[in-house]
Scaffold this active site. Structure first.
Site, PDB file in Angstrom:
ATOM      1  N   LYS A  64      -5.680   2.684   7.515  1.00  0.00           N
ATOM      2  CA  LYS A  64      -5.559   1.492   6.668  1.00  0.00           C
ATOM      3  C   LYS A  64      -4.262   0.766   6.973  1.00  0.00           C
ATOM      4  O   LYS A  64      -3.285   1.386   7.397  1.00  0.00           O
ATOM      5  CB  LYS A  64      -5.531   1.918   5.180  1.00  0.00           C
ATOM      6  CG  LYS A  64      -6.854   2.344   4.611  1.00  0.00           C
ATOM      7  CD  LYS A  64      -6.700   2.691   3.132  1.00  0.00           C
ATOM      8  CE  LYS A  64      -8.017   3.154   2.531  1.00  0.00           C
ATOM      9  NZ  LYS A  64      -9.080   2.149   2.539  1.00  0.00           N
TER      10      LYS A  64
ATOM     11  N   ARG B 162     -18.273   8.497   1.062  1.00  0.00           N
ATOM     12  CA  ARG B 162     -19.724   8.767   1.150  1.00  0.00           C
ATOM     13  C   ARG B 162     -20.005  10.062   1.897  1.00  0.00           C
ATOM     14  O   ARG B 162     -20.989  10.743   1.628  1.00  0.00           O
ATOM     15  CB  ARG B 162     -20.426   7.556   1.767  1.00  0.00           C
ATOM     16  CG  ARG B 162     -20.025   7.243   3.174  1.00  0.00           C
ATOM     17  CD  ARG B 162     -20.374   5.820   3.589  1.00  0.00           C
ATOM     18  NE  ARG B 162     -19.450   4.827   3.027  1.00  0.00           N
ATOM     19  CZ  ARG B 162     -19.523   3.513   3.245  1.00  0.00           C
ATOM     20  NH1 ARG B 162     -20.496   3.015   4.011  1.00  0.00           N
ATOM     21  NH2 ARG B 162     -18.651   2.691   2.714  1.00  0.00           N
TER      22      ARG B 162
HETATM   23  N1  BES Z   1     -11.171   4.423  -1.011  1.00  0.00           N
HETATM   24  C1  BES Z   1     -11.656   3.296  -0.319  1.00  0.00           C
HETATM   25  C2  BES Z   1     -12.199   2.184  -1.220  1.00  0.00           C
HETATM   26  C3  BES Z   1     -11.205   1.536  -2.150  1.00  0.00           C
HETATM   27  C4  BES Z   1     -10.609   0.338  -1.822  1.00  0.00           C
HETATM   28  C5  BES Z   1     -10.913   2.112  -3.378  1.00  0.00           C
HETATM   29  C6  BES Z   1      -9.727  -0.263  -2.698  1.00  0.00           C
HETATM   30  C7  BES Z   1     -10.032   1.505  -4.248  1.00  0.00           C
HETATM   31  C8  BES Z   1      -9.438   0.321  -3.916  1.00  0.00           C
HETATM   32  C9  BES Z   1     -12.777   3.718   0.618  1.00  0.00           C
HETATM   33  O1  BES Z   1     -12.688   5.011   1.123  1.00  0.00           O
HETATM   34  C10 BES Z   1     -12.729   2.792   1.790  1.00  0.00           C
HETATM   35  O2  BES Z   1     -11.770   2.846   2.499  1.00  0.00           O
HETATM   36  N2  BES Z   1     -13.778   2.001   1.949  1.00  0.00           N
HETATM   37  C11 BES Z   1     -13.824   1.070   3.029  1.00  0.00           C
HETATM   38  C12 BES Z   1     -15.216   1.138   3.607  1.00  0.00           C
HETATM   39  C13 BES Z   1     -15.349   0.397   4.900  1.00  0.00           C
HETATM   40  C14 BES Z   1     -14.588   1.098   5.981  1.00  0.00           C
HETATM   41  C15 BES Z   1     -16.814   0.340   5.259  1.00  0.00           C
HETATM   42  C16 BES Z   1     -13.527  -0.298   2.471  1.00  0.00           C
HETATM   43  O3  BES Z   1     -13.907  -0.597   1.351  1.00  0.00           O
HETATM   44  O4  BES Z   1     -12.847  -1.060   3.156  1.00  0.00           O
HETATM   45 MN    MN Z   2     -11.508   5.098   2.870  1.00  0.00          MN
END
Ligand code: BES
Ligand code: MN
Ligand code: ZN
Length: 491
Positions: free
Chosen positions: A265, A339
């Site tokens: 990230k 997931r």
């Molecule tokens: N934990 C994150 C989602 C999230 C984002 C929770 C902001 C709380 C606040 C999740 O694991 C994630 O990183 N999701 C990605 C999915 C993408 C790579 C398809 C996302 O939402 O960007």
């Molecule tokens: Mn994630």
């Protein structure tokens, strides 16, 4: 563990008023009527309460607001709070009043002169919940928050209602503490230990370690934690307060920190990913509440605890893993890890417990925040009955949830060239393709709902019953769903 304010329900005794210290709350109805307690306080204060109620500010105040009179003449109290509330308030109005009281009293003890006003337990509940602060990492000596004394004309009734509500509040606070805790403190091991401690209140708690998870074939869950020094775990909490019927299952995503893994990230805001175990936090809080209030239901709570870190051992984009179900998954993006965790825990929950239904909770996608903001969680379901019952329970508790669509066309987006599926479906409808992924691990006739709580688990601004930070969203709604739908109807 944050201590909630102590709530004491007392018989009305107006003789204590002149010498009582701390804050004192009196009620005034929207049309300016004072009850006996409020009139007594007003008399002691040379009619100041009556003047407040006749003022413009009282007129403009909303139901549930309080007006503060500091250092009231004729009394030992630090302040008198005049709460604008009808004699028969709604649950929401009563809790809002409690929240206003919590903010106005600070840490002082508070005496609420409830008299014959109804829903006094809700007032105390709102006060206790809104008075929550997360202070374990503040070094300054902070005074704990003072007690909440409620004087009521029918104290036994208020006490009975309050006992149940405070069990819910304990669950909410447990969830908030877990969700607020930084990831160097709340490791997978620390999380499991805190859950194990709930054996003290009558839950059966098992911690499944990595070797057992490997034997079970949880290749999907395990691939997420490979880069971390913290071991992956699944914790199973059982509450058997019902008969011999099959349990209802709650499943939570417990990513104690989500760096994104090799699909790292960006740095900005990454610290927020300390709350990525929020789904597991809610499941844990609900289980705590069910045990504390000795719910007449069988419920099993399962959480997948992992840390998503990059390292030489971490899962790579393009890797293919095999889930406990047997389906293979091409990991396109290691940041779509929640997931992968839930897939195996969902499958395990169904195989082992043959539940009557399953609800999973997860801070699953940023896309749900784009869609619904911080007001509503996303609800996805294969079962209209279950979903509608949940939405009704959430509405009654003031916890926002909004149903989202699902369908085969969305599912087609997660087809993989080389495996049974891939873990991301592209930018479009990101929350829905995530839900489609989960549904592949739900058996055909199993009533199931997925709650994407990324937007509501922890927020930057205060909400009705919580300061900024972890909210505990969902504990109240799920507790109510279980009470309304799954508990023995004869009680
Ligand atoms: N934990 C994150 C989602 C999230 C984002 C929770 C902001 C709380 C606040 C999740 O694991 C994630 O990183 N999701 C990605 C999915 C993408 C790579 C398809 C996302 O939402 O960007
Ligand atoms: Mn994630
Ligand atoms: Zn995540």
């Amino acid at each position: 563990m944050t201590e909630l304010a102590q709530v004491n329900i007392l018989e009305t005794d107006l003789n204590v008023l002149p010498t009582r210290e701390g804050a004192i709350v009196v009620f005034a109805t929207p049309d300016g009527k004072l009850d006996q307690g409020a009139r007594k306080v007003s008399t002691l204060m040379k009619k100041t309460v009556a003047r407040v109620v006749e003022s413009d500010r009282f007129e403009k105040a909303k139901i549930g607001d309080v007006l503060t009179i500091a250092f009231p003449v004729g009394m030992a109290a630090s302040k008198v709070l005049v709460a604008k509330l009808g004699r028969r308030p709604s649950v929401e109005e009563a809790r809002k009043t409690g929240a206003s009281i919590a903010k106005a009293r600070g840490t002082d003890d508070v005496l609420i002169l409830g008299g014959a006003t109804s829903r006094l337990a809700d007032v105390a509940y709102g006060c206790a919940l809104r008075g929550y602060t997360f202070t374990p990492h503040k070094t300054a000596d902070e005074d704990g928050v003072g007690a909440i004394d409620v004087m009521a004309n029918a104290p036994a009734d208020v006490q009975a209602a309050s006992d149940v509500m405070m069990a819910v509040a304990e669950g909410v606070v447990f969830t908030r503490d877990l969700t607020n805790e930084p990831a160097n403190v709340l490791t997978t091991t620390e999380f499991a230990n805190r859950l194990q401690d709930m054996e003290n209140i009558g839950l059966t708690v098992e911690v499944l370690e990595e070797d057992e998870l490997e034997k079970l074939g949880m290749g999907s869950l395990l691939c997420v934690g490979l880069g971390s020094a913290s071991p992956s775990k699944v914790v199973v909490m059982q509450w058997n307060g019902g008969g011999d019927e099959a349990p209802f299952a709650l499943v939570g995503k417990g990513v104690v920190f989500d760096t994104g893994g090799i699909s790292l990230k960006p740095a900005g805001g990454m610290e927020d990913m300390t709350m990525d175990m929020g789904g597991a936090g809610v499941v844990s809080g609900v289980m705590k509440t069910l045990a504390l209030r000795k719910a007449k239901a069988n419920v099993v709570g399962l959480v997948g605890l992992v840390e998503n870190m990059p390292s030489d051992r971490a899962t790579r984009p393009g890797d293919v893993v095999t889930s406990m179900k047997g389906d293979t998954i091409e990991v396109i993006n290691t940041d779509a890890e929640g997931r992968l965790v839930l897939a195996d825990v969902l499958w395990y929950a169904q195989e082992r417990f043959k539940p009557t239904g399953v609800i999973n909770l997860a801070t699953l996608t940023g896309a749900i925040i784009v869609g619904l903001g911080h007001e509503n969680a996303g609800a996805f379901s294969n079962d209209d009955t279950l979903c509608n019952k949940f939405l009704k329970a959430a509405g009654a508790e003031g916890e926002g949830a909004w149903r989202m669509p699902m369908g085969a066309a969305y599912d087609a987006k997660i087809k993989s060239r080389i495996a049974d599926m891939k873990n991301v479906g592209g930018r479009d409808a990101g929350s829905i393709t995530a839900a489609q992924f989960l549904q592949r691990f739900v058996k055909d006739d199993m009533p199931w709902m997925h709650l994407d709580i990324a937007g509501v688990a922890s927020v930057k601004a205060e909400t009705a019953l919580a300061p900024a930070g972890a909210t505990g969203w969902g504990v109240m709604a799920l507790n109510r769903l279980i009470a309304d739908v799954y508990e023995a109807k004869d009680s």
